[in-house]
Write a protein that holds these residues in place. Structure first.
Motif, PDB file in Angstrom:
ATOM      1  N   LEU A 111       0.823  -1.220   0.000  1.00  0.00           N
ATOM      2  CA  LEU A 111       0.000   0.000   0.000  1.00  0.00           C
ATOM      3  C   LEU A 111       0.857   1.270   0.000  1.00  0.00           C
ATOM      4  CD1 LEU A 111      -3.056  -0.758   2.336  1.00  0.00           C
ATOM      5  CD2 LEU A 111      -2.840  -0.992  -0.137  1.00  0.00           C
ATOM      6  N   ASP A 112       1.895   1.301   0.827  1.00  0.00           N
ATOM      7  CA  ASP A 112       2.740   2.500   0.880  1.00  0.00           C
ATOM      8  C   ASP A 112       3.471   2.713  -0.444  1.00  0.00           C
ATOM      9  OD1 ASP A 112       1.937   2.969   3.443  1.00  0.00           O
ATOM     10  OD2 ASP A 112       3.761   2.199   4.400  1.00  0.00           O
ATOM     11  N   ASP A 113       3.998   1.619  -1.009  1.00  0.00           N
ATOM     12  CA  ASP A 113       4.686   1.721  -2.294  1.00  0.00           C
ATOM     13  C   ASP A 113       3.736   2.214  -3.382  1.00  0.00           C
ATOM     14  OD1 ASP A 113       6.989   0.822  -1.151  1.00  0.00           O
ATOM     15  OD2 ASP A 113       6.806  -1.235  -1.885  1.00  0.00           O
ATOM     16  N   GLN A 115       0.922   3.939  -3.050  1.00  0.00           N
ATOM     17  CA  GLN A 115       0.559   5.339  -2.851  1.00  0.00           C
ATOM     18  C   GLN A 115       1.690   6.253  -3.301  1.00  0.00           C
ATOM     19  OE1 GLN A 115      -2.639   6.514  -1.483  1.00  0.00           O
ATOM     20  NE2 GLN A 115      -1.715   8.148  -2.714  1.00  0.00           N
ATOM     21  N   ALA A 116       2.926   5.871  -3.017  1.00  0.00           N
ATOM     22  CA  ALA A 116       4.084   6.673  -3.426  1.00  0.00           C
ATOM     23  C   ALA A 116       4.177   6.759  -4.944  1.00  0.00           C
ATOM     24  CB  ALA A 116       5.366   6.076  -2.849  1.00  0.00           C
ATOM     25  N   ASN A 119       1.477   9.088  -6.303  1.00  0.00           N
ATOM     26  CA  ASN A 119       1.880  10.473  -6.026  1.00  0.00           C
ATOM     27  C   ASN A 119       2.975  10.920  -6.986  1.00  0.00           C
ATOM     28  OD1 ASN A 119       0.088  10.551  -3.884  1.00  0.00           O
ATOM     29  ND2 ASN A 119       1.640  10.138  -2.329  1.00  0.00           N
ATOM     30  N   THR A 144      -6.413   4.219   2.149  1.00  0.00           N
ATOM     31  CA  THR A 144      -6.603   4.116   3.604  1.00  0.00           C
ATOM     32  C   THR A 144      -8.074   3.947   3.980  1.00  0.00           C
ATOM     33  OG1 THR A 144      -6.842   6.521   3.919  1.00  0.00           O
ATOM     34  CG2 THR A 144      -4.608   5.609   3.947  1.00  0.00           C
ATOM     35  N   VAL A 152      -5.460  -2.493   8.129  1.00  0.00           N
ATOM     36  CA  VAL A 152      -4.489  -2.223   7.072  1.00  0.00           C
ATOM     37  C   VAL A 152      -4.183  -3.505   6.312  1.00  0.00           C
ATOM     38  CG1 VAL A 152      -2.122  -1.491   6.585  1.00  0.00           C
ATOM     39  CG2 VAL A 152      -3.477  -0.270   8.297  1.00  0.00           C
ATOM     40  N   ASN A 156      -4.774  -4.226   2.350  1.00  0.00           N
ATOM     41  CA  ASN A 156      -3.646  -4.641   1.508  1.00  0.00           C
ATOM     42  C   ASN A 156      -4.005  -5.881   0.697  1.00  0.00           C
ATOM     43  OD1 ASN A 156      -0.625  -4.280   0.940  1.00  0.00           O
ATOM     44  ND2 ASN A 156      -0.706  -6.435   1.546  1.00  0.00           N
TER      45      ASN A 156
END
Length: 522
Positions: A111-113, A115-116, A119, A144, A152, A156
């Motif tokens: 998820l973080d990857d 979103q990055a 962006n 989120t 979370v 995912n």
């Protein structure tokens, strides 16, 4: 690619959409599915282009390129050609492969990857010509959101499932002869509109209606300098015009932010270069963004009888789009405000076609004044086409198409077409369908400007004046079906026979009652 293969692609993408069906409403999971398809498209589009650039280099696999100078050179080329840039670690394929790996029985966290990456796609365009076209493009993909899962980890897993299934599908972007993915994307948008129903289905104009509008505004032309839709929704109507003619520039405006994002994705995914389209996110009537331009083709399916500020905004009375008519469209019915806006933006050699509710044909008051001005003073009205009921996702009411031009001759007539009869569409349970042959009959009748019994009528302006500028189609196209003559003598003879049969039945019943020793029922 064959029609069968296209159908397989559409079905495969819809099956992925169904991974979220039941977990959230269609308006929510539409944004995730279409957004991830778009991300995969951007990734594969860049990968194809970068592979071409790397031909002859020591390293031809973009995913393995680590040299900073090479990556910067590739970035510059991609920004110029495509408008954006993804690093090797940001490719859809890389994210999908990471999600496929298991850590303690669960998918690796992406998820973080992800979103990055989303962006960075936007950030890569900052300061470039493409910045406005990519700004906040993925803002509706909220990774989120608890709609995806309460934890979370659960969120995912849902996203990983979608990414993994999408990764299995070959978009075949190398097939330059077909718009396969674009067709599939339109198919999904249409399905989501159908599921959204009356509350949110207005972002999409059914393809057959779009086809009618597009064919009308491109009639006799193979090239169009510019096309404009002031209420462009998902952009499907603009893209339909592209199928009918070679279009140099696309312009549109859309009030709803989410739908505006979808329109920009749709344009890019249909391989419309970012320099060839200009879609704005504003209120078209109150804050028009393209007033300095005139367009060769103007099409629209505005929200029916929408509210607008009208007289509440004093600037509208002096606005060059509305002032000359002497009246403003009613505050509760903006239909003619959209017509006036579209006509103002129309080029002298252009044609506009707009879908509206039937009330615009005959309502009096301010609308009657505007209608008269368009017909008598502007000589703008070229055709009135009545459509069947229940063909739109947002409403079941019957609608019409008005066709307007700026350079009609004083002697030009108006074509009235009544395509609302059941003979001219396919009746279906949920939504009626205008068939290809129905579309063609409308276009042929409009093109040839011919009167067809119980279907169309070519009418002079004088006759419209005699009807006090009332455009109600039955005033001009007689669709009355005479009832068959009744042979009263034959009916009388049948009644006598029926009476005799009743007497025979009564006699039989009476006999049975006598044998059973029970009272007769009569």
């Amino acid at each position: 690619m064959s029609d069968e293969q296209k159908q397989i692609l559409q079905n495969s993408l819809w099956a992925i959409a169904n991974l979220l069906r039941g977990k959230m409403n269609p308006d929510d999971y539409r944004d995730y599915i279409l957004g991830f398809i778009f991300f995969k498209y951007l990734s594969e589009k860049q990968n194809i282009y970068v592979t071409e650039l790397l031909q002859g280099e020591d390293e031809t696999d973009f995913k393995k390129v680590t040299d900073t100078e090479t990556l910067e050179a590739l970035r510059e080329e991609c920004i110029i050609k495509l408008g954006y840039f993804l690093e090797p670690k940001e490719l859809f394929e890389t994210i999908a492969e990471k999600g496929s790996r298991k850590v303690e029985g669960k998918s690796e966290f992406i998820l973080d990857d992800l979103q990055a990456v989303l962006n960075h796609i936007e950030q890569s365009t900052m300061g470039e010509d493409s910045e406005e076209d990519f700004a906040a493009l993925f803002e509706d993909l909220d990774l989120t959101s608890t709609k995806l899962g309460r934890t979370v980890s659960a969120r995912n897993e849902v996203i990983v499932d979608i990414i993994k299934e999408l990764h299995k599908i070959d978009f075949k972007l190398e097939d330059l002869e077909s718009d396969v993915l674009g067709d599939a994307y339109e198919y999904l948008i249409g399905n989501f509109a159908a599921l959204s129903g009356k509350s949110k289905g207005e972002f999409y104009t059914p393809q057959q209606v779009s086809k009618i509008l597009a064919k009308i505004v491109t009639l006799g032309k193979t090239k169009i300098k510019s096309v404009y839709d002031p209420t462009c929704g998902s952009g499907s109507l603009l893209l339909r015009v592209k199928r009918e003619a070679d279009v140099s520039e696309f312009y549109g405006q859309e009030l709803n932010r989410t739908t505006y994002n979808l329109a920009r994705m749709n344009m890019i995914l249909h391989d419309i270069h970012y320099r060839k389209f200009d879609i704005k996110n504003e209120d078209t009537l109150e804050n028009p963004q393209h007033l300095d331009k005139r367009f060769e083709a103007v099409v629209a399916n505005p929200p029916f009888s929408a509210h607008w500020k009208g007289k509440d905004n004093p600037l509208n009375s002096t606005d060059e789009r509305f002032a000359q008519y002497g009246k403003l469209a009613p505050k509760s019915k903006a239909d003619y405000a959209f017509v006036q806006h579209m006509y103002h933006q129309l080029a002298d050699n252009g044609t506009m076609a707009v879908v509206l509710p039937h009330g615009v044909l005959f309502r009096s008051g301010a609308e009657g004044v505007i209608r008269k001005y368009l017909i008598e003073d502007k000589n703008a009205l070229d055709a009135v086409i009545g459509l069947p009921a229940n063909i739109f996702y947002g409403t079941s009411i019957p609608t019409c198409i008005l066709v307007l031009k700026k350079c009609r001759k004083a002697t030009d007539n108006i074509v009235f077409i009544d395509a609302s009869d059941e003979k001219h569409f396919k009746k279906q349970k949920n939504q009626n369908l205008i068939r290809d042959e129905d579309v063609q009959l409308i276009i042929d009748t409009y093109t040839n400007r011919e009167s067809i019994k119980k279907y169309s009528k070519v009418v002079t302006i004088d006759i419209v004046k005699e009807n006090e500028y009332n455009l109600n189609i039955p005033r001009y196209v007689d669709t009355f079906e005479e009832e068959e003559e009744v042979d009263l003598l034959e009916v009388s003879e049948k009644l006598v026979m029926i009476d005799q049969e009743f007497k025979m039945v009564d006699s039989a019943i009476a006999k049975f009652c006598e044998e059973l020793n029970i009272p007769k029922p009569f």
